[in-house]
Design a protein around this motif. Structure first.
Motif, PDB file in Angstrom:
ATOM      1  N   VAL A 326       0.963  -1.205  -0.080  1.00 45.41           N
ATOM      2  CA  VAL A 326       0.256   0.003   0.137  1.00 45.41           C
ATOM      3  C   VAL A 326       1.006   1.130  -0.034  1.00 45.41           C
ATOM      4  N   GLU A 327       2.013   1.335   0.765  1.00 41.89           N
ATOM      5  CA  GLU A 327       2.845   2.505   0.771  1.00 41.89           C
ATOM      6  C   GLU A 327       3.624   2.479  -0.249  1.00 41.89           C
ATOM      7  N   THR A 328       3.965   1.547  -0.975  1.00 40.59           N
ATOM      8  CA  THR A 328       4.841   1.508  -2.123  1.00 40.59           C
ATOM      9  C   THR A 328       3.990   1.981  -3.222  1.00 40.59           C
ATOM     10  N   SER A 352      -1.171 -12.208  -5.615  1.00 37.82           N
ATOM     11  CA  SER A 352      -2.209 -13.037  -5.719  1.00 37.82           C
ATOM     12  C   SER A 352      -3.575 -12.066  -5.778  1.00 37.82           C
ATOM     13  N   GLU A 353      -4.548 -12.763  -6.157  1.00 35.76           N
ATOM     14  CA  GLU A 353      -5.944 -12.233  -6.137  1.00 35.76           C
ATOM     15  C   GLU A 353      -6.345 -11.937  -4.882  1.00 35.76           C
ATOM     16  N   ALA A 354      -6.210 -12.869  -3.754  1.00 27.84           N
ATOM     17  CA  ALA A 354      -6.293 -12.496  -2.381  1.00 27.84           C
ATOM     18  C   ALA A 354      -5.546 -11.453  -1.683  1.00 27.84           C
ATOM     19  N   HIS A 355      -4.244 -11.457  -2.181  1.00 25.44           N
ATOM     20  CA  HIS A 355      -3.224 -10.307  -1.748  1.00 25.44           C
ATOM     21  C   HIS A 355      -3.885  -9.043  -2.413  1.00 25.44           C
ATOM     22  N   LEU A 356      -4.201  -8.849  -3.798  1.00 28.20           N
ATOM     23  CA  LEU A 356      -4.678  -7.703  -4.200  1.00 28.20           C
ATOM     24  C   LEU A 356      -6.123  -7.190  -3.623  1.00 28.20           C
ATOM     25  N   GLN A 357      -6.701  -8.302  -3.201  1.00 27.56           N
ATOM     26  CA  GLN A 357      -8.003  -7.846  -2.594  1.00 27.56           C
ATOM     27  C   GLN A 357      -7.915  -7.062  -1.296  1.00 27.56           C
ATOM     28  N   ALA A 358      -6.809  -7.708  -0.335  1.00 28.36           N
ATOM     29  CA  ALA A 358      -6.420  -6.951   0.751  1.00 28.36           C
ATOM     30  C   ALA A 358      -5.887  -5.563   0.502  1.00 28.36           C
ATOM     31  N   ILE A 359      -4.970  -5.432  -0.590  1.00 31.12           N
ATOM     32  CA  ILE A 359      -4.767  -4.119  -0.798  1.00 31.12           C
ATOM     33  C   ILE A 359      -5.603  -3.179  -1.333  1.00 31.12           C
ATOM     34  N   ALA A 360      -6.520  -3.609  -1.949  1.00 37.68           N
ATOM     35  CA  ALA A 360      -7.830  -2.792  -2.273  1.00 37.68           C
ATOM     36  C   ALA A 360      -8.804  -2.341  -1.239  1.00 37.68           C
ATOM     37  N   GLN A 361      -8.747  -2.977   0.148  1.00 35.23           N
ATOM     38  CA  GLN A 361      -9.509  -2.758   1.050  1.00 35.23           C
ATOM     39  C   GLN A 361      -8.666  -1.900   1.922  1.00 35.23           C
ATOM     40  N   PHE A 363      -6.021   0.391   0.938  1.00 32.19           N
ATOM     41  CA  PHE A 363      -5.615   1.663   0.314  1.00 32.19           C
ATOM     42  C   PHE A 363      -6.550   2.614   0.815  1.00 32.19           C
ATOM     43  N   PRO A 364      -7.594   2.403   0.724  1.00 36.59           N
ATOM     44  CA  PRO A 364      -8.678   3.647   1.060  1.00 36.59           C
ATOM     45  C   PRO A 364      -8.649   4.105   2.603  1.00 36.59           C
ATOM     46  N   GLN A 365      -8.449   3.151   3.237  1.00 38.54           N
ATOM     47  CA  GLN A 365      -8.567   3.204   4.797  1.00 38.54           C
ATOM     48  C   GLN A 365      -7.117   4.126   5.123  1.00 38.54           C
ATOM     49  N   ARG A 366      -6.027   4.100   4.140  1.00 39.85           N
ATOM     50  CA  ARG A 366      -4.864   4.506   4.675  1.00 39.85           C
ATOM     51  C   ARG A 366      -4.902   6.066   3.858  1.00 39.85           C
ATOM     52  N   HIS A 367      -5.395   6.040   2.857  1.00 42.89           N
ATOM     53  CA  HIS A 367      -5.156   7.208   1.862  1.00 42.89           C
ATOM     54  C   HIS A 367      -6.292   7.841   1.738  1.00 42.89           C
ATOM     55  N   ARG A 368      -7.591   7.544   2.080  1.00 40.19           N
ATOM     56  CA  ARG A 368      -8.948   8.085   1.545  1.00 40.19           C
ATOM     57  C   ARG A 368      -9.137   8.066   0.164  1.00 40.19           C
ATOM     58  N   VAL A 369      -8.787   7.280  -0.635  1.00 40.75           N
ATOM     59  CA  VAL A 369      -8.980   7.083  -1.942  1.00 40.75           C
ATOM     60  C   VAL A 369      -8.836   5.940  -2.474  1.00 40.75           C
ATOM     61  N   SER A 370      -9.485   5.448  -3.349  1.00 43.27           N
ATOM     62  CA  SER A 370      -9.834   3.930  -3.644  1.00 43.27           C
ATOM     63  C   SER A 370      -8.460   3.848  -4.522  1.00 43.27           C
ATOM     64  N   GLN A 373      -9.309   4.609  -8.191  1.00 45.95           N
ATOM     65  CA  GLN A 373      -9.338   6.330  -8.278  1.00 45.95           C
ATOM     66  C   GLN A 373      -7.801   6.661  -8.448  1.00 45.95           C
ATOM     67  N   MET A 374      -6.917   6.031  -7.494  1.00 46.11           N
ATOM     68  CA  MET A 374      -5.656   6.454  -7.722  1.00 46.11           C
ATOM     69  C   MET A 374      -5.180   6.291  -8.939  1.00 46.11           C
ATOM     70  N   ILE A 375      -5.555   4.898  -9.718  1.00 52.42           N
ATOM     71  CA  ILE A 375      -4.853   4.604 -10.960  1.00 52.42           C
ATOM     72  C   ILE A 375      -5.562   5.794 -12.083  1.00 52.42           C
TER      73      ILE A 375
END
Length: 474
Positions: A326-328, A352-361, A363-370, A373-375
């Motif tokens: 997420v920070e990277t 992996s898909e499971a890892h990407l799903q965890a990142i997607a959850q 990322f917005p908690q930490r940086h207030r944007v999905s 949306q960042m992409i």
């Protein structure tokens, strides 16, 4: 993004005999590959007719199908059924028109491992296998994507030993529907739309043995316009349809990156192996080299990563690594002057898909944007579309159900229907029926109307009946 309009009027079919039509119209007499490919022993080029006395079409595998489980990839048959092979296609014209009667979708390769048969065997140092889910390879397979020799495909299962399905009955039904003056199009629709990938493969094999002509050639001769395109794409099966779409994306003037996104991004290592292997067998071309010739710079590097077949497929999620990623991603995008595209691609295309799903959850908690949306804010052009496809698929349930419902709506939204996109998105999704049911439920909840009603509002006649028939099989 996914509702992007093309300047050449994608979606408006030209006259049936037009030589260069839109997305979905190959030049006449141009293709002899297809659901089963071309005979490898002749090493013949694209467009060459099959030799006389051609070996029987690919045998249905005895191993687990392409994918497996409720979250399997598009095209997986129900459990305990083998996966049909696929192959297929014709040159790529600009988007917009259905194929002409003369299109030849193709002859079968005698030695092609069916899509879903004999999955690649894991090698030392390769990422751990994913549990059965969206596109996960079945355990215990042989050969594969890390440079190991590929064994011969499993022997054919005699049609007489198949249980629960009578391909001879359906073959005779299609023969009668296409015999004599006029074509019983409704009989063809009713015969093909209920079939799973394995049943479709054995029907195609049985039909050719019985009639002496491939099912694809018969459909091309007897049908026309978008109805022809729909039923031929259906008859190609899941792998054949994807090869068909990949070849279209790389033929003609311009590359259709939206097709590359939907067919290649987010696939498992096993699926990438079968796509590359099938493309070589059907078209005698290296898929990676072909795509490299169509793209440039960082977009080319993004697809090279996708085609490497080295994606992590573990189901374990390391939360510490998730936070690091997420920070990277943030530092490579909004937190950096100038976007580090390759760093972002490296994470989104290798995790992996499971890892990407965890990142997607996270990322917005930490940086207030999905993440998606960042992409959108940090990228542009083809790379933005590809990374958005991955990010949007990781959001929601992590299986791309929300994204794929949005893609279906995008094909019908606005002035004019994008018929080609609507067809291939419905056909590709329907092979995995549990997942397609989830997509239809999401569509209903999100747009307050059923997918069936939406399609009925965009189509007419037998073309409408064909798509509705496919949608209603769940």
């Amino acid at each position: 993004m996914y509702n992007q309009q093309y300047s050449n009027g994608y979606g408006a079919p030209p006259p049936p005999q037009q030589q260069q039509g839109g997305w979905g119209q190959p030049p006449p007499q141009s293709y002899q590959g297809g659901y089963q490919g071309v005979p490898p022993q002749q090493q013949q080029g694209y467009g060459a007719p099959p030799p006389p006395g051609q070996q029987q079409w690919n045998a249905p595998p005895q191993q687990a199908p392409y994918g497996g489980g409720v979250q399997q990839p598009y095209g997986a048959p129900p459990p305990h059924q083998a996966q049909a092979p696929y192959g297929g296609h014709s040159p790529q014209p600009p988007y917009g028109a259905p194929p002409p009667h003369q299109q030849q979708y193709g002859a079968p390769p005698p030695t092609q491992p069916p899509y879903g048969g004999a999955p690649p065997q894991q090698q030392y140092g390769a990422p751990p296998p994913q549990q059965p889910g969206y596109g996960a390879p079945a355990p215990g397979g042989a050969a594969a994507f890390l440079g190991v020799a590929i064994p011969a495909p499993p022997p054919a299962i005699p049609i007489s030993q198949l249980s629960g399905y009578n391909p001879q009955f359906d073959a005779e039904r299609i023969r009668k529907a296409t015999k004599g003056f006029g074509t019983d199009e409704r009989a063809i629709i009713d015969t093909l739309s209920p079939l799973d990938p394995f049943q479709m493969e054995v029907l195609s094999r049985t039909y050719e043995q019985t009639v002496g002509r491939s099912l694809q050639k018969t459909l091309e001769k007897e049908l026309s316009s978008w109805l022809e395109y729909t039923l031929v794409l259906l008859a190609l099966g899941p792998l054949g349809g994807d090869l068909h779409l990949l070849h279209r994306a790389c033929r003609g003037v311009g590359t259709h990156e939206d097709l590359l996104n939907e067919v290649l991004l987010g696939r498992t290592n096993e699926e990438i192996f079968y796509l590359k292997d099938g493309y070589k067998r059907v078209y005698n071309q290296d898929l990676q080299a072909t795509i490299k010739g169509e793209l440039s710079m960082k977009t080319e590097r993004m697809f090279n990563m996708a085609l490497s077949g080295q994606r992590d497929e573990s189901t374990f999620v390391n939360q510490q690594l998730v936070q690091q990623d997420v920070e990277t991603l943030y530092r490579a995008g909004p937190g950096k002057v100038g976007t580090d595209e390759i760093a972002i691609c490296g994470i989104l295309l290798s995790r992996s898909e499971a890892h990407l799903q965890a990142i997607a959850q996270a990322f917005p908690q930490r940086h207030r944007v999905s993440l998606s949306q960042m992409i959108q804010s940090e990228f542009s052009g083809h790379m933005r579309d590809g990374l958005y496809h991955i990010a949007r698929g990781a959001e929601g349930d992590g299986r791309g159900v929300v994204r794929d419902a949005e893609l279906l709506e995008a094909a019908m939204r606005g002035v004019g229907t994008k018929d080609e996109r609507m067809i291939y998105r419905i056909v590709r999704n329907h092979w995995n029926r549990p997942r397609f049911a989830a997509i239809k439920n999401q569509y209903q909840a999100q747009y307050k109307k059923s997918l069936r009603r939406a399609v009925e509002g965009e189509t007419t006649g037998k073309y409408e009946k064909a798509l509705v028939g496919i949608i209603e099989q769940n």
